[in-house]
Scaffold this motif. Structure first.
Motif, PDB file in Angstrom:
ATOM      1  N   VAL A   1       0.813  -1.215   0.000  1.00  0.00           N
ATOM      2  CA  VAL A   1       0.000   0.000   0.000  1.00  0.00           C
ATOM      3  C   VAL A   1       0.851   1.272   0.000  1.00  0.00           C
ATOM      4  O   VAL A   1       0.562   2.212  -0.758  1.00  0.00           O
ATOM      5  N   VAL A   2       1.881   1.322   0.821  1.00  0.00           N
ATOM      6  CA  VAL A   2       2.664   2.558   0.960  1.00  0.00           C
ATOM      7  C   VAL A   2       3.339   2.966  -0.365  1.00  0.00           C
ATOM      8  O   VAL A   2       3.197   4.120  -0.787  1.00  0.00           O
TER       9      VAL A   2
ATOM     10  N   ALA B   1       0.717   4.223  -2.719  1.00  0.00           N
ATOM     11  CA  ALA B   1       0.228   5.535  -2.294  1.00  0.00           C
ATOM     12  C   ALA B   1       1.220   6.637  -2.669  1.00  0.00           C
ATOM     13  O   ALA B   1       0.814   7.726  -3.096  1.00  0.00           O
TER      14      ALA B   1
ATOM     15  N   TYR C   1       0.866   7.127  -6.416  1.00  0.00           N
ATOM     16  CA  TYR C   1      -0.404   7.794  -6.694  1.00  0.00           C
ATOM     17  C   TYR C   1      -0.324   9.280  -6.344  1.00  0.00           C
ATOM     18  O   TYR C   1      -0.781  10.134  -7.099  1.00  0.00           O
ATOM     19  N   ALA C   2       0.263   9.576  -5.177  1.00  0.00           N
ATOM     20  CA  ALA C   2       0.359  10.968  -4.735  1.00  0.00           C
ATOM     21  C   ALA C   2       1.202  11.802  -5.704  1.00  0.00           C
ATOM     22  O   ALA C   2       0.851  12.937  -6.028  1.00  0.00           O
TER      23      ALA C   2
ATOM     24  N   SER D   1      10.281   3.763   0.630  1.00  0.00           N
ATOM     25  CA  SER D   1       9.170   3.491   1.552  1.00  0.00           C
ATOM     26  C   SER D   1       9.050   1.999   1.863  1.00  0.00           C
ATOM     27  O   SER D   1       8.747   1.624   2.992  1.00  0.00           O
TER      28      SER D   1
END
Length: 108
Positions: free
Chosen positions: A20-21, A24, A27-28, A56
């Motif tokens: 997920v990280v 994310a 995506y950000a 990350s």
């Protein structure tokens, strides 16, 4: 069994964060949610977001290792039945592989 459930839960949570990280982060960056990246070229944006996504994942792994090392070492004790069976198997005399393979060839 409660000990094993806690270990599995921590592993599952860490695995989910490892997926997920970084997604994310990507995506950000790709949807201009990070301030100050709108002036970057597409090539630079791809490099920076990819680099930070990899970092990350490493941070999540380091945190998982930290959590594992923080657990008390006396909390994990091996099963006595398993230990007895393992000691018995180590103390058994080894079978001579040369003789067993010769006897198998004669039967064929």
């Amino acid at each position: 069994m409660a000990k094993m459930e806690g270990v599995i839960k921590k592993f599952f949570v860490a695995s989910m964060f490892m997926w997920v990280v970084p997604l994310a982060v990507l995506y950000a960056f790709n949807h201009d949610l990070v301030p100050g990246v709108t002036h970057l070229s597409p090539h630079s944006l791809t490099l920076v977001s990819g680099f930070l996504a990899v970092i990350s994942v490493n941070v999540v792994i380091a945190f998982y290792i930290y959590m594992a090392m923080k657990e008390p070492s006396d909390k994990h004790e091996p099963d006595p039945t398993f230990l007895a069976e393992a000691k018995a198997s180590v103390n058994q005399s080894p079978v001579n592989d040369g003789e067993s393979s010769k006897s198998q060839k004669k039967e064929d």
